[in-house]
Design an enzyme around this catalytic site. Sequence first.
Site: not given
Length: 306
Positions: A212, A141, A68, A66
């Site tokens: 995450d 995730h 970020d 991802h």
Amino acid sequence: MELTFLGTSAGVPTRTRNMTSIILNLQQPTRAEMWLFDCGEGTQHQFLHTPYHPGKLNKIFITHLHGDHLFGLPGLLCSRSMQGNSLPLTLYGPKGLKEFVETALRLSGSWTDYPLTIIEVGPGLVFDEEGYRVTAYPLSHPVECYGYRIAQHDKPGTLDAAQLIADGVPPGPLFHQLKRGQRVELADGRVIDGSRYLGPSTPGKTLAIFGDTAPCPQALEMARGADVMVHETTLEQAMAEKANSRGHSSSQQTAALAKEAGVGTLIATHFSSRYDAEGCLRMLAECREIFPNTLLAEDFMVYKMA
């Protein structure tokens, strides 16, 4: 081991929090060793506010793809070349990391002037070398995501030099081998077992850095007994259902994991951009209701594992 948080925001940056990234300074006794965990947008700029330089990085671990956690990587890799750094760099991350890096460099006409190795990991042992064992754990995730457990090897006990000398072993280079617990042969034919002259070993520290994740069984296995657990705390407890639906954890879910796993210290990070400083403190209070030894990560916070 010393942690420096370069970014502690989730999804998008805020005025006070950049995207996710953490420096791990291993402070090796014989040489420098510096690792980076995740590389969100703006990470190389965050380095400018620390004593560290990207050119000194030895390893970068990406938890998932991802943006970020990843979009700062191409720029950091290129800047490293532009600044004349030649230190080899190894990247670790999930499947697709190699394609992402190679595509970004190719389409932008960029390259690296230093040896760059990209290793795509799966669940299990990543490596066990140079005093550290790193293991990747799959998390919950929407995309393939890992957490990394870093276990420092136990430190050998103190060598009883006085007893060695009393037993007729001359001081010198042999002491270095004996300090490592090795067996050495003396000039007179005697074989000396170094392990007999070592005091009790000192247990190494263990650090669990999560990507995450929503709560999952693998998280407990990864965190169990860690001295320090760094874990996302994306949303407050009232929004736990929303957090879980998107593959994230709430404040008290993170704290409950720390308690069940028996960790020493929880460092909460990766806060939704909806929270200002007051909101983050509210989540810290929620964590401490369950796990009192919780710290709130902030950009440029330094935490030294004693």
